[in-house]
Design an enzyme around this catalytic site. Structure first.
Site, PDB file in Angstrom:
ATOM      1  N   GLU A  29      43.023  44.363  38.806  1.00  0.00           N
ATOM      2  CA  GLU A  29      42.398  45.444  37.977  1.00  0.00           C
ATOM      3  C   GLU A  29      42.343  44.421  36.939  1.00  0.00           C
ATOM      4  O   GLU A  29      43.224  44.269  36.018  1.00  0.00           O
ATOM      5  CB  GLU A  29      43.258  46.492  37.733  1.00  0.00           C
ATOM      6  N   CYS A  73      41.388  48.015  28.414  1.00  0.00           N
ATOM      7  CA  CYS A  73      40.737  47.383  29.165  1.00  0.00           C
ATOM      8  C   CYS A  73      39.266  47.708  29.238  1.00  0.00           C
ATOM      9  O   CYS A  73      38.253  47.176  29.336  1.00  0.00           O
ATOM     10  CB  CYS A  73      41.384  47.199  30.546  1.00  0.00           C
TER      11      CYS A  73
HETATM   12  P1  NAD Z   1      47.743  38.913  31.423  1.00  0.00           P
HETATM   13  O1  NAD Z   1      47.111  38.622  32.551  1.00  0.00           O
HETATM   14  O2  NAD Z   1      48.124  37.721  30.389  1.00  0.00           O
HETATM   15  O3  NAD Z   1      49.384  39.543  31.902  1.00  0.00           O
HETATM   16  C1  NAD Z   1      49.664  40.620  32.874  1.00  0.00           C
HETATM   17  C2  NAD Z   1      50.774  40.285  33.556  1.00  0.00           C
HETATM   18  O4  NAD Z   1      50.674  39.118  34.397  1.00  0.00           O
HETATM   19  C3  NAD Z   1      52.034  40.119  32.786  1.00  0.00           C
HETATM   20  O5  NAD Z   1      52.954  40.911  33.465  1.00  0.00           O
HETATM   21  C4  NAD Z   1      52.337  38.732  32.803  1.00  0.00           C
HETATM   22  O6  NAD Z   1      53.894  38.423  32.897  1.00  0.00           O
HETATM   23  C5  NAD Z   1      51.954  38.325  34.303  1.00  0.00           C
HETATM   24  N1  NAD Z   1      51.651  36.705  34.417  1.00  0.00           N
HETATM   25  C6  NAD Z   1      51.421  35.839  33.266  1.00  0.00           C
HETATM   26  N2  NAD Z   1      51.374  34.845  33.791  1.00  0.00           N
HETATM   27  C7  NAD Z   1      51.374  34.837  35.087  1.00  0.00           C
HETATM   28  C8  NAD Z   1      51.193  33.675  36.299  1.00  0.00           C
HETATM   29  N3  NAD Z   1      50.900  32.767  36.135  1.00  0.00           N
HETATM   30  N4  NAD Z   1      51.237  34.372  37.466  1.00  0.00           N
HETATM   31  C9  NAD Z   1      51.546  35.763  37.755  1.00  0.00           C
HETATM   32  N5  NAD Z   1      51.732  36.669  36.644  1.00  0.00           N
HETATM   33  C10 NAD Z   1      51.538  36.319  35.464  1.00  0.00           C
HETATM   34  O7  NAD Z   1      47.414  40.210  30.761  1.00  0.00           O
HETATM   35  P2  NAD Z   1      47.621  40.919  29.358  1.00  0.00           P
HETATM   36  O8  NAD Z   1      47.496  40.144  28.335  1.00  0.00           O
HETATM   37  O9  NAD Z   1      48.890  41.454  29.567  1.00  0.00           O
HETATM   38  O10 NAD Z   1      46.713  41.951  29.320  1.00  0.00           O
HETATM   39  C11 NAD Z   1      45.465  42.032  29.065  1.00  0.00           C
HETATM   40  C12 NAD Z   1      44.342  41.997  30.093  1.00  0.00           C
HETATM   41  O11 NAD Z   1      44.539  42.884  31.157  1.00  0.00           O
HETATM   42  C13 NAD Z   1      42.815  42.137  29.506  1.00  0.00           C
HETATM   43  O12 NAD Z   1      42.262  41.190  29.934  1.00  0.00           O
HETATM   44  C14 NAD Z   1      42.525  43.477  29.954  1.00  0.00           C
HETATM   45  O13 NAD Z   1      41.165  43.749  30.262  1.00  0.00           O
HETATM   46  C15 NAD Z   1      43.318  43.734  31.238  1.00  0.00           C
HETATM   47  N6  NAD Z   1      43.701  44.920  31.691  1.00  0.00           N
HETATM   48  C16 NAD Z   1      42.898  45.482  32.711  1.00  0.00           C
HETATM   49  C17 NAD Z   1      43.312  46.662  33.001  1.00  0.00           C
HETATM   50  C18 NAD Z   1      42.467  47.319  34.418  1.00  0.00           C
HETATM   51  O14 NAD Z   1      42.792  48.480  34.602  1.00  0.00           O
HETATM   52  N7  NAD Z   1      41.356  46.683  34.921  1.00  0.00           N
HETATM   53  C19 NAD Z   1      43.981  47.576  32.344  1.00  0.00           C
HETATM   54  C20 NAD Z   1      44.532  47.015  31.111  1.00  0.00           C
HETATM   55  C21 NAD Z   1      44.420  45.928  30.899  1.00  0.00           C
END
Ligand code: NAD
Length: 477
Positions: free
Chosen positions: A224, A258
């Site tokens: 997502e 998002c």
């Molecule tokens: P992010 O991708 O930075 O982090 C999300 C999760 O991934 C966190 O728990 C983080 O610890 C983990 N993570 C970080 N590095 C990682 C790695 N190398 N391997 C595996 N996991 C890792 O996202 P964010 O900044 O927390 O959230 C914002 C983003 O999320 C935006 O792009 C937004 O659009 C998206 N988002 C999407 C939805 C949806 O339902 N499609 C909902 C909310 C947010």
């Protein structure tokens, strides 16, 4: 406070995570497929946990952000979670029922059905922007499907993560649901566990790492992700009404949603009027920024700087910036509603997902031009259109792609329990919510049962009359 330095957040070692995973694997083998009653009991426990600790949860989220209105957490987190549980609870019995399928004529008498069975151990990896909804909504559907679940919330909302860990530990046994906490390193190790399914919500960039980490185990993933969700204002739609609806969607949670409208496509002759109108609406919604409890802070200094750099860069490239007065706002990590016109396509604000209260307004001449503009970019998570003509809507729906769509509104398709929610292309893969989530996190297992009087053992070598009869029946002479 810097999230990574918060002493409240205890991170698990790789070994501890493996041990939790093994405990859940053992529980899966022991329990098999939980009954309807057991699943309902888990859903009720989850709902009770949220209801009982609702004020603490609201408080933890607000502290993590710096400030977030209680009502935004109630509307954006508590309501969707509790509505989701209610919806699943109401329909679970019928979803769990085996589904009869047809048996081919040559194979009768027999019966065929689909059994929806648990996948096993499901991993849920969540972002910070709705730290409860994006952990507990997938958890609801994973429990409904009878799975054991490991959840890893974001390190950017450490108080919420720590509280969630404590509440889940008090509500479920660790071999049914457990929360592990930590930063990117823990997250990377988490993704490498041999889950039966991994549901990741977060950025497109990290989504690629998640899929790569899951690949060696052939763990199926639901991703997502994010993207730049456009809003198309079509000629003839009341401009003030559209401006109000877009402003409400864009500035909710200060744009850190998002499915927030990312940028607007507006008929060329209306760009300036629209930009001014939307800023007037923002002023009515948020008469002040600093000290206004209704206006959410940006989650971290880093994200705040990122957004300020975007504004500065757009300005340097010649864009016009309209912004509400922000005296004292930055000390509270708040960026006032900002509308940007005259932007070059190369600006960061038009290259990256904004995820903040900045709204670029781009002119278009014909609807074909607007469609071409959308289609030159990666497929977005959401698409919005304001129109009084069904032909405009049909054209946009037929000629663009996006995860979901709301027409004459923003974000509301994501609130519907009976609609699949997910992205497409760079905005993600796989969808959940309601029955779609139940099916996504179940194995649809095809089961065929031959009748005692079946003739299947007669179609065998040495091939004779019976085999030739069946072949003739199926293929003709
Ligand atoms: P992010 O991708 O930075 O982090 C999300 C999760 O991934 C966190 O728990 C983080 O610890 C983990 N993570 C970080 N590095 C990682 C790695 N190398 N391997 C595996 N996991 C890792 O996202 P964010 O900044 O927390 O959230 C914002 C983003 O999320 C935006 O792009 C937004 O659009 C998206 N988002 C999407 C939805 C949806 O339902 N499609 C909902 C909310 C947010």
């Amino acid at each position: 406070m810097n999230a990574s330095l918060d002493p409240a957040i205890a991170t698990q070692s790789k070994g501890e995570m493996h041990s939790l995973f093994e405990q859940q694997r053992a529980a899966v083998a022991r329990i098999g497929s939980p009954s309807f009653e057991q699943r309902v009991a888990a859903l009720d426990a989850l709902a009770n946990m949220v209801k009982t600790h609702r004020h603490e949860l609201v408080q933890a989220i607000s502290s993590d952000f710096g400030n977030r209105a209680k009502e935004e957490t109630e509307l954006g987190e508590l309501m969707p979670i509790l509505n989701g549980i209610k919806h699943v609870r109401k329909h679970l019995k019928s979803w769990m029922r085996p589904e009869r399928r047809k048996v081919g004529i040559a194979f009768r008498p027999a019966s065929a059905q689909i059994l929806y069975q648990p996948l096993g151990v499901v991993g849920i990896l969540a972002p910070w922007n709705y730290p409860l909804t994006l952990t507990l909504a997938p958890l609801t559907e994973a429990l409904a499907a009878g799975n054991c679940v490991m959840v890893k919330p974001s390190e950017l909302t450490p108080r919420t993560a720590a509280l969630l860990q404590k509440l889940i530990a008090a509500t479920f046994s660790a071999d049914q649901v457990t929360v592990v906490t930590g930063g990117p390193e823990i997250a990377a190790n988490f993704c490498a566990l041999p889950f039966d399914h991994l549901l990741f919500t977060g950025s497109t960039r990290v989504g690629k790492h998640v899929m790569a980490a899951a690949a060696p185990n052939l763990t199926p993933v639901t991703l997502e992700l994010g993207g730049k969700s456009p809003v198309v204002l079509c000629r003839g739609y009341p401009l003030k009404k559209a401006a109000r609806i877009v402003a409400i969607g864009k500035f909710f949670n200060a744009g850190q949603t998002c499915v927030a409208p990312d940028y607007m496509l507006v008929p060329r002759e209306l760009v300036d009027t629209f930009a001014e109108t939307i800023l007037d609406v923002a002023q009515e919604l948020y008469p002040s920024i600093a000290g206004n409890r209704n206006y959410t802070s940006i989650v971290s200094d880093q994200h705040c700087n990122r957004l300020m750099c975007m504004i500065q860069e757009a300005r340097e490239r010649g864009a016009t910036i309209r912004q509400l007065s922000g005296a004292g706002a930055i000390a509270e990590r708040k960026i006032p509603p900002t509308v940007i016109t005259g932007i070059s396509a190369e600006s960061a604000v038009m290259q990256e997902e904004i995820f903040g209260p900045l709204l670029p307004v781009i002119p278009y001449d014909t609807l074909d031009d607007a469609i071409a503009f959308i289609n030159r970019r990666p497929k977005p998570l959401a698409l919005y259109c304001f129109s009084i003509r069904s032909t405009d809507v049909e054209s946009l729906l037929a000629r663009t792609r996006s995860g979901g769509v709301t027409i004459n509104g923003t974000m509301l398709h994501a609130t519907q329990e009976d609609l699949p929610f997910g992205g497409v292309g760079e905005s993600g893969m796989g969808a959940y919510h309601g029955r779609d989530g139940f099916v996504r996190l179940s194995q649809a297992r095809g089961v065929m049962k031959l009748s005692r009087f079946n003739m299947s053992d007669r179609i065998a070598a040495p091939y004779g009359r019976m085999t030739r009869f069946v072949v003739r029946l199926m293929l003709g002479k």
